[in-house]
Design a protein around this motif. Structure first.
Motif, PDB file in Angstrom:
ATOM      1  N   SER A 262      -0.138   3.340   9.907  1.00  0.00           N
ATOM      2  CA  SER A 262      -0.500   2.107  10.603  1.00  0.00           C
ATOM      3  C   SER A 262       0.299   1.893  11.889  1.00  0.00           C
ATOM      4  O   SER A 262       0.086   0.896  12.583  1.00  0.00           O
ATOM      5  CB  SER A 262      -0.266   0.901   9.672  1.00  0.00           C
ATOM      6  OG  SER A 262       1.126   0.616   9.532  1.00  0.00           O
ATOM      7  N   LEU A 263       1.203   2.812  12.203  1.00  0.00           N
ATOM      8  CA  LEU A 263       2.135   2.575  13.311  1.00  0.00           C
ATOM      9  C   LEU A 263       1.528   2.784  14.689  1.00  0.00           C
ATOM     10  O   LEU A 263       2.170   2.478  15.689  1.00  0.00           O
ATOM     11  CB  LEU A 263       3.375   3.465  13.152  1.00  0.00           C
ATOM     12  CG  LEU A 263       4.208   3.196  11.895  1.00  0.00           C
ATOM     13  CD1 LEU A 263       5.407   4.123  11.843  1.00  0.00           C
ATOM     14  CD2 LEU A 263       4.655   1.744  11.836  1.00  0.00           C
ATOM     15  N   GLY A 264       0.308   3.310  14.747  1.00  0.00           N
ATOM     16  CA  GLY A 264      -0.347   3.438  16.045  1.00  0.00           C
ATOM     17  C   GLY A 264      -1.022   4.775  16.206  1.00  0.00           C
ATOM     18  O   GLY A 264      -0.827   5.702  15.403  1.00  0.00           O
ATOM     19  N   PRO A 265      -1.827   4.916  17.256  1.00  0.00           N
ATOM     20  CA  PRO A 265      -2.518   6.190  17.497  1.00  0.00           C
ATOM     21  C   PRO A 265      -1.517   7.302  17.772  1.00  0.00           C
ATOM     22  O   PRO A 265      -0.475   7.087  18.388  1.00  0.00           O
ATOM     23  CB  PRO A 265      -3.368   5.890  18.745  1.00  0.00           C
ATOM     24  CG  PRO A 265      -2.704   4.709  19.391  1.00  0.00           C
ATOM     25  CD  PRO A 265      -2.115   3.908  18.278  1.00  0.00           C
ATOM     26  N   GLY A 266      -1.865   8.487  17.274  1.00  0.00           N
ATOM     27  CA  GLY A 266      -0.981   9.630  17.479  1.00  0.00           C
ATOM     28  C   GLY A 266       0.104   9.762  16.442  1.00  0.00           C
ATOM     29  O   GLY A 266       0.929  10.679  16.517  1.00  0.00           O
ATOM     30  N   ILE A 267       0.140   8.864  15.454  1.00  0.00           N
ATOM     31  CA  ILE A 267       1.129   8.942  14.364  1.00  0.00           C
ATOM     32  C   ILE A 267       0.357   9.090  13.061  1.00  0.00           C
ATOM     33  O   ILE A 267      -0.447   8.218  12.710  1.00  0.00           O
ATOM     34  CB  ILE A 267       2.024   7.693  14.315  1.00  0.00           C
ATOM     35  CG1 ILE A 267       2.725   7.479  15.655  1.00  0.00           C
ATOM     36  CG2 ILE A 267       3.056   7.810  13.188  1.00  0.00           C
ATOM     37  CD1 ILE A 267       3.547   6.204  15.723  1.00  0.00           C
ATOM     38  N   ARG A 268       0.574  10.193  12.347  1.00  0.00           N
ATOM     39  CA  ARG A 268      -0.188  10.449  11.120  1.00  0.00           C
ATOM     40  C   ARG A 268       0.708  11.070  10.066  1.00  0.00           C
ATOM     41  O   ARG A 268       1.455  12.016  10.337  1.00  0.00           O
ATOM     42  CB  ARG A 268      -1.376  11.380  11.407  1.00  0.00           C
ATOM     43  CG  ARG A 268      -2.318  11.554  10.216  1.00  0.00           C
ATOM     44  CD  ARG A 268      -3.592  12.262  10.662  1.00  0.00           C
ATOM     45  NE  ARG A 268      -3.356  13.681  10.915  1.00  0.00           N
ATOM     46  CZ  ARG A 268      -3.602  14.643  10.029  1.00  0.00           C
ATOM     47  NH1 ARG A 268      -4.079  14.334   8.825  1.00  0.00           N
ATOM     48  NH2 ARG A 268      -3.382  15.900  10.326  1.00  0.00           N
ATOM     49  N   TRP A 269       0.648  10.507   8.858  1.00  0.00           N
ATOM     50  CA  TRP A 269       1.408  11.036   7.728  1.00  0.00           C
ATOM     51  C   TRP A 269       0.579  12.109   7.044  1.00  0.00           C
ATOM     52  O   TRP A 269      -0.457  11.845   6.449  1.00  0.00           O
ATOM     53  CB  TRP A 269       1.742   9.916   6.756  1.00  0.00           C
ATOM     54  CG  TRP A 269       2.411  10.369   5.488  1.00  0.00           C
ATOM     55  CD1 TRP A 269       1.941  10.228   4.223  1.00  0.00           C
ATOM     56  CD2 TRP A 269       3.688  11.020   5.367  1.00  0.00           C
ATOM     57  NE1 TRP A 269       2.821  10.745   3.317  1.00  0.00           N
ATOM     58  CE2 TRP A 269       3.909  11.250   3.992  1.00  0.00           C
ATOM     59  CE3 TRP A 269       4.639  11.448   6.279  1.00  0.00           C
ATOM     60  CZ2 TRP A 269       5.066  11.866   3.509  1.00  0.00           C
ATOM     61  CZ3 TRP A 269       5.785  12.069   5.799  1.00  0.00           C
ATOM     62  CH2 TRP A 269       5.992  12.261   4.439  1.00  0.00           C
ATOM     63  N   ASN A 270       1.023  13.357   7.147  1.00  0.00           N
ATOM     64  CA  ASN A 270       0.371  14.496   6.505  1.00  0.00           C
ATOM     65  C   ASN A 270       1.424  15.115   5.594  1.00  0.00           C
ATOM     66  O   ASN A 270       2.086  16.075   5.951  1.00  0.00           O
ATOM     67  CB  ASN A 270      -0.118  15.486   7.564  1.00  0.00           C
ATOM     68  CG  ASN A 270      -0.930  16.627   6.965  1.00  0.00           C
ATOM     69  OD1 ASN A 270      -1.337  16.566   5.803  1.00  0.00           O
ATOM     70  ND2 ASN A 270      -1.146  17.667   7.748  1.00  0.00           N
ATOM     71  N   ALA A 271       1.591  14.493   4.425  1.00  0.00           N
ATOM     72  CA  ALA A 271       2.707  14.806   3.527  1.00  0.00           C
ATOM     73  C   ALA A 271       2.911  16.315   3.366  1.00  0.00           C
ATOM     74  O   ALA A 271       1.942  17.055   3.181  1.00  0.00           O
ATOM     75  CB  ALA A 271       2.460  14.172   2.155  1.00  0.00           C
TER      76      ALA A 271
ATOM     77  N   ASP B 296       0.793  -1.236   0.000  1.00  0.00           N
ATOM     78  CA  ASP B 296       0.000   0.000   0.000  1.00  0.00           C
ATOM     79  C   ASP B 296       0.823   1.281   0.000  1.00  0.00           C
ATOM     80  O   ASP B 296       0.260   2.373  -0.092  1.00  0.00           O
ATOM     81  CB  ASP B 296      -0.938   0.014   1.217  1.00  0.00           C
ATOM     82  CG  ASP B 296      -1.884  -1.173   1.234  1.00  0.00           C
ATOM     83  OD1 ASP B 296      -2.397  -1.515   0.150  1.00  0.00           O
ATOM     84  OD2 ASP B 296      -2.101  -1.751   2.314  1.00  0.00           O
ATOM     85  N   GLY B 297       2.142   1.185   0.163  1.00  0.00           N
ATOM     86  CA  GLY B 297       2.980   2.376   0.103  1.00  0.00           C
ATOM     87  C   GLY B 297       3.405   2.881   1.469  1.00  0.00           C
ATOM     88  O   GLY B 297       2.887   2.470   2.511  1.00  0.00           O
ATOM     89  N   ILE B 298       4.354   3.819   1.446  1.00  0.00           N
ATOM     90  CA  ILE B 298       4.948   4.321   2.675  1.00  0.00           C
ATOM     91  C   ILE B 298       3.939   5.099   3.521  1.00  0.00           C
ATOM     92  O   ILE B 298       3.976   5.054   4.764  1.00  0.00           O
ATOM     93  CB  ILE B 298       6.188   5.193   2.357  1.00  0.00           C
ATOM     94  CG1 ILE B 298       6.933   5.557   3.642  1.00  0.00           C
ATOM     95  CG2 ILE B 298       5.788   6.430   1.579  1.00  0.00           C
ATOM     96  CD1 ILE B 298       7.546   4.387   4.352  1.00  0.00           C
ATOM     97  N   GLY B 299       3.001   5.820   2.868  1.00  0.00           N
ATOM     98  CA  GLY B 299       2.013   6.579   3.618  1.00  0.00           C
ATOM     99  C   GLY B 299       1.138   5.667   4.465  1.00  0.00           C
ATOM    100  O   GLY B 299       0.864   5.953   5.640  1.00  0.00           O
ATOM    101  N   ALA B 300       0.681   4.555   3.873  1.00  0.00           N
ATOM    102  CA  ALA B 300      -0.141   3.594   4.619  1.00  0.00           C
ATOM    103  C   ALA B 300       0.641   2.987   5.774  1.00  0.00           C
ATOM    104  O   ALA B 300       0.106   2.765   6.858  1.00  0.00           O
ATOM    105  CB  ALA B 300      -0.646   2.503   3.680  1.00  0.00           C
ATOM    106  N   LEU B 301       1.919   2.706   5.529  1.00  0.00           N
ATOM    107  CA  LEU B 301       2.749   2.158   6.602  1.00  0.00           C
ATOM    108  C   LEU B 301       2.842   3.124   7.778  1.00  0.00           C
ATOM    109  O   LEU B 301       2.622   2.744   8.934  1.00  0.00           O
ATOM    110  CB  LEU B 301       4.147   1.840   6.076  1.00  0.00           C
ATOM    111  CG  LEU B 301       5.198   1.498   7.151  1.00  0.00           C
ATOM    112  CD1 LEU B 301       4.782   0.262   7.931  1.00  0.00           C
ATOM    113  CD2 LEU B 301       6.568   1.322   6.518  1.00  0.00           C
ATOM    114  N   LEU B 302       3.156   4.388   7.500  1.00  0.00           N
ATOM    115  CA  LEU B 302       3.315   5.367   8.570  1.00  0.00           C
ATOM    116  C   LEU B 302       2.011   5.565   9.332  1.00  0.00           C
ATOM    117  O   LEU B 302       2.014   5.749  10.553  1.00  0.00           O
ATOM    118  CB  LEU B 302       3.820   6.689   8.000  1.00  0.00           C
ATOM    119  CG  LEU B 302       5.231   6.651   7.395  1.00  0.00           C
ATOM    120  CD1 LEU B 302       5.560   7.970   6.715  1.00  0.00           C
ATOM    121  CD2 LEU B 302       6.283   6.301   8.451  1.00  0.00           C
TER     122      LEU B 302
END
Length: 210
Positions: free
Chosen positions: A39-48, A31-37
């Protein structure tokens, strides 16, 4: 202290963290690096192009072209933590340490100490682990005589959900087959899987030889 508090549980902890690493690799490839980031847990969000981490005392960290090292932690509670660089290696990639468990599962892994595994089965052959990943290699090795998701989870010390994802990958590769036996879903190694185990271990027992 290590012999009492860590060593008796280390095999299960190591297998669990290896499973987390394998799942992260699968998510990124699929699914790509954004989906991975994300998925790492609550409080972690990829906002490119920014990775937002909601954690007390978190400061802005600039990778400056060094990338980001992801490190699951078995004991980390709550949110993630960021180390500006690896300890003792100034100028290296910053490290994102994130909880490598779901809910209270990490506690259940420590409920009881499993009996020592026979020396021959403690680790799969390194060549097989390099090809499949440590967790999937261990699952393939454990399935030589066939067993269910629950039996695999108990033997390897990882969640049934993770087992399901890994067995699906092995099944899609033609290395195992799955069938129902009563109320149980049982996995067995296919002929291709046995040939792969045999090539990795040079073991006539796996191949069915004498």
């Amino acid at each position: 202290m290590y012999q009492v508090a860590v060593q008796p549980y280390w095999r299960r902890v190591h297998a669990h963290l290896a499973s987390v690493q394998d799942l992260c690799r699968d998510i990124m490839c699929r699914d790509g690096i954004g989906a991975l980031l994300n998925s790492l847990g609550p409080g972690i969000r990829w906002n490119a192009p920014v990775l937002e981490i909601n954690s007390a005392g978190m400061a802005r960290v600039e990778p400056n072209g060094h990338g980001l090292l992801l490190s699951p932690s078995f004991f980390l509670q709550g949110g993630a933590a960021v180390l500006p660089s690896l300890p003792g290696r100034a100028g290296s990639s910053p490290v994102l340490v994130f909880p490598g468990h779901s809910g209270g599962h990490h506690c259940s892994l420590l409920d009881e100490v499993p009996p020592p595994a026979p020396a021959a089965s403690r680790l799969p052959q390194e060549s097989l682990a390099a090809l499949l990943g440590r967790t999937r290699a261990a699952i393939l090795h454990a399935l030589r005589d066939g067993c269910s998701n629950g039996e695999l989870a108990e033997e390897l010390g990882i969640t049934p959900g993770a087992i399901s994802q890994h067995t699906a990958t092995l099944r899609n590769a033609g290395l195992i087959s799955t069938h129902r036996s009563g109320g149980r879903v049982v996995h067995t190694v296919t002929a291709l899987g046995r040939h792969l185990l045999c090539a990795a271990s040079d073991c006539t027992e796996v191949c069915g030889g004498t």
